[in-house]
Design an enzyme around this catalytic site. Sequence first.
Site, PDB file in Angstrom:
ATOM      1  N   ARG A   1      -7.681  -0.533   0.781  1.00  0.00           N
ATOM      2  CA  ARG A   1      -8.190  -1.745   0.141  1.00  0.00           C
ATOM      3  C   ARG A   1      -8.590  -1.491  -1.308  1.00  0.00           C
ATOM      4  O   ARG A   1      -8.547  -2.415  -2.130  1.00  0.00           O
ATOM      5  CB  ARG A   1      -9.353  -2.313   0.966  1.00  0.00           C
ATOM      6  CG  ARG A   1     -10.520  -1.392   1.113  1.00  0.00           C
ATOM      7  CD  ARG A   1     -11.438  -1.771   2.270  1.00  0.00           C
ATOM      8  NE  ARG A   1     -10.876  -1.427   3.580  1.00  0.00           N
ATOM      9  CZ  ARG A   1     -11.482  -1.654   4.753  1.00  0.00           C
ATOM     10  NH1 ARG A   1     -12.656  -2.244   4.793  1.00  0.00           N
ATOM     11  NH2 ARG A   1     -10.895  -1.298   5.878  1.00  0.00           N
TER      12      ARG A   1
ATOM     13  N   LYS B   1       0.841  -1.210   0.000  1.00  0.00           N
ATOM     14  CA  LYS B   1       0.000   0.000   0.000  1.00  0.00           C
ATOM     15  C   LYS B   1       0.871   1.253   0.000  1.00  0.00           C
ATOM     16  O   LYS B   1       1.649   1.476   0.918  1.00  0.00           O
ATOM     17  CB  LYS B   1      -0.911  -0.003   1.237  1.00  0.00           C
ATOM     18  CG  LYS B   1      -1.713   1.300   1.440  1.00  0.00           C
ATOM     19  CD  LYS B   1      -2.649   1.221   2.651  1.00  0.00           C
ATOM     20  CE  LYS B   1      -3.310   2.569   2.948  1.00  0.00           C
ATOM     21  NZ  LYS B   1      -4.169   2.516   4.157  1.00  0.00           N
TER      22      LYS B   1
ATOM     23  N   ASP C   1     -12.240   6.871   3.605  1.00  0.00           N
ATOM     24  CA  ASP C   1     -11.060   6.620   4.429  1.00  0.00           C
ATOM     25  C   ASP C   1     -10.652   5.141   4.406  1.00  0.00           C
ATOM     26  O   ASP C   1      -9.585   4.790   4.889  1.00  0.00           O
ATOM     27  CB  ASP C   1     -11.321   7.090   5.870  1.00  0.00           C
ATOM     28  CG  ASP C   1     -10.043   7.247   6.678  1.00  0.00           C
ATOM     29  OD1 ASP C   1      -8.953   7.237   6.064  1.00  0.00           O
ATOM     30  OD2 ASP C   1     -10.142   7.398   7.913  1.00  0.00           O
TER      31      ASP C   1
ATOM     32  N   LYS D   1     -10.337  12.546   8.314  1.00  0.00           N
ATOM     33  CA  LYS D   1      -9.892  12.133   9.648  1.00  0.00           C
ATOM     34  C   LYS D   1      -9.862  13.331  10.594  1.00  0.00           C
ATOM     35  O   LYS D   1      -9.676  14.459  10.144  1.00  0.00           O
ATOM     36  CB  LYS D   1      -8.460  11.556   9.554  1.00  0.00           C
ATOM     37  CG  LYS D   1      -8.337  10.219   8.881  1.00  0.00           C
ATOM     38  CD  LYS D   1      -6.879   9.779   8.845  1.00  0.00           C
ATOM     39  CE  LYS D   1      -6.725   8.433   8.154  1.00  0.00           C
ATOM     40  NZ  LYS D   1      -7.382   7.329   8.859  1.00  0.00           N
TER      41      LYS D   1
HETATM   42  N1  BES Z   1      -4.314   4.378   6.898  1.00  0.00           N
HETATM   43  C1  BES Z   1      -5.448   4.056   7.680  1.00  0.00           C
HETATM   44  C2  BES Z   1      -5.158   3.027   8.753  1.00  0.00           C
HETATM   45  C3  BES Z   1      -4.193   3.424   9.852  1.00  0.00           C
HETATM   46  C4  BES Z   1      -4.675   3.919  11.047  1.00  0.00           C
HETATM   47  C5  BES Z   1      -2.843   3.261   9.693  1.00  0.00           C
HETATM   48  C6  BES Z   1      -3.795   4.253  12.061  1.00  0.00           C
HETATM   49  C7  BES Z   1      -1.957   3.597  10.700  1.00  0.00           C
HETATM   50  C8  BES Z   1      -2.432   4.089  11.883  1.00  0.00           C
HETATM   51  C9  BES Z   1      -6.555   3.498   6.792  1.00  0.00           C
HETATM   52  O1  BES Z   1      -6.607   3.998   5.507  1.00  0.00           O
HETATM   53  C10 BES Z   1      -7.846   3.863   7.432  1.00  0.00           C
HETATM   54  O2  BES Z   1      -8.140   5.012   7.524  1.00  0.00           O
HETATM   55  N2  BES Z   1      -8.611   2.852   7.859  1.00  0.00           N
HETATM   56  C11 BES Z   1      -9.859   3.069   8.476  1.00  0.00           C
HETATM   57  C12 BES Z   1     -10.808   2.009   7.971  1.00  0.00           C
HETATM   58  C13 BES Z   1     -12.254   2.253   8.352  1.00  0.00           C
HETATM   59  C14 BES Z   1     -12.780   3.465   7.635  1.00  0.00           C
HETATM   60  C15 BES Z   1     -13.038   1.014   7.984  1.00  0.00           C
HETATM   61  C16 BES Z   1      -9.675   2.959   9.977  1.00  0.00           C
HETATM   62  O3  BES Z   1      -8.856   2.167  10.430  1.00  0.00           O
HETATM   63  O4  BES Z   1     -10.324   3.708  10.690  1.00  0.00           O
HETATM   64 ZN    ZN Z   2      -4.834   4.655   4.741  1.00  0.00          ZN
HETATM   65 MN    MN Z   3      -7.696   5.789   5.346  1.00  0.00          MN
END
Ligand code: BES
Ligand code: ZN
Ligand code: MN
Length: 505
Positions: free
Chosen positions: A355, A269, A351, A281
């Site tokens: 995936r 990724k 967010d 965020k």
């Molecule tokens: N890049 C983030 C995940 C992440 C969070 C990496 C904290 C490192 C530290 C990812 O793209 C994300 O935002 N995931 C969401 C998924 C949700 C919307 C289902 C998450 O983890 O909140």
């Molecule tokens: Zn991310």
């Molecule tokens: Mn994200």
Amino acid sequence: MSTAPGYQSPAVTVASSLPKRPKASSVLIVPVVAADGDGPGDARVVATDLLDAAAVGEIESALRALGAKGGADQVTRVVAPSLRVASVLAVGLGSAREAWTPEAIRRAAGVAARALSGTESVITTLSELDVAAAVEGLILGAYRFTDFRSAKTAPKDAPLQEITALSTAKGAKDLAVRGADVATAVATARDLVNTPPSHLFPAEFARRAKALGESVGLDVEVLDEKALDKGGYGGIVGVGKGSSRPPRLVRLTYKGSGRKRKRVALVGKGITFDTGGISIKPAANMHQMTSDMGGAAAVIATVVLAAKQKVGVDVIATVPMAENMPSSTAQRPGDVLTQYGGITVEVLNTDAEGRLILADGIVRACEDDPDYLIETSTLTGAQTVALGGRTPGVMGSDAFRDRVARLSQQVGENGWPMPLPEELKDDLKSTVADIANVSGSRYAGMLVAGVYLREFVADGVQWAHVDVAGPAYNTGGPWGYTGKGGTGVPVRTMFAAIEDIATNG
Ligand code: BES
Ligand code: ZN
Ligand code: MN
């Protein structure tokens, strides 16, 4: 600063005895343990064959005078006038044992290197216990990232320049070179993660990946935004379209030698910054999303390492890169896109972008008919909730998942196997498209992301998904051979898997 040099690994020499005339500024690093016999709390030097008895006595009495105990990761600096070095750093391995794990040696070496920040030349007998681990730990512990410091705050002292690893073991030289190559690959991944998003955006990331790949003779292909659009990479295009800095897909191909060799696909990724997009965020800690290309960085460093080590398998890295930004051209929650290969997705949360770009990457990677596919990503905050900041979650096909997790533990990156329960797929049902990119529930977020990715893996490919959301980036204090910032995880896990496949198929 766009041609930032990054970290320069120190030179490594192997010797079977203490140099007659070491550099006067050299520091000798020796491992010590808590002594059982002669008085509680005293430290005893280990691997003493390489030092004469008088020097060992001198070091041990100095340690005794200071009350040094030899506990794990304890460091004590003493002088030993009979040795022609500036000083001696004793590093504790904990209790006395017949043998220490490579990870214990690696950590001790890392702790020693951090304690010696500013020292240009070290000699060590830690290498008598495990030369590759000692070299890895020293190089990684000495790692620092100074590309963006002006003279005002740049370190005054030089980084570590040379390591003399003492070892009487057969093949020590080759093992030291190998340790240095592995550590240098980890440092490359760290450099990429530590480069700020102002300076590392998809086109620049692709340029650096290409330069790294070509430096070891890899075939490199870069698809720009036009090629991605034309090629039907709907996930990468959809995530990238909110940014003025367009997405890329980089493919790096290493062809191993040997007949009937296996083929390993790597996918990583590469979100150069993740604001969340329109599903934005919160501001607190958003800056940490500079690490959201940690999987891509690790994959690029690993294929380069595989080529350097001339591993006997084919390794093809497929690396989608995009910046996830909110803007009037960004994708919206509720939009539908078509992933590469034709599956349609309702983007309920912008967010959950990782995936989307990974699904395109996985489908493309499977077109090469790999035997194995390892995909790694900073995919879910749920990974850190479940496993914390130092334990990658490993999902995928059962046997290969367990194999990758076991190898990850062997190399000290400590990946742990996690399930992909069938029933979670129901949570990804969409009312308008083939699948939704998020479930309606907060439960099992790490596993749901894995279940989403599974839909895109071709039948018959053994795959592992390694979620390193926490482990790729150290937001806490330094420990062992890991400083703050990019860690380079899971380069060593993936390289161990590639080597294991080369040996065992
Ligand atoms: N890049 C983030 C995940 C992440 C969070 C990496 C904290 C490192 C530290 C990812 O793209 C994300 O935002 N995931 C969401 C998924 C949700 C919307 C289902 C998450 O983890 O909140
Ligand atoms: Zn991310
Ligand atoms: Mn994200």
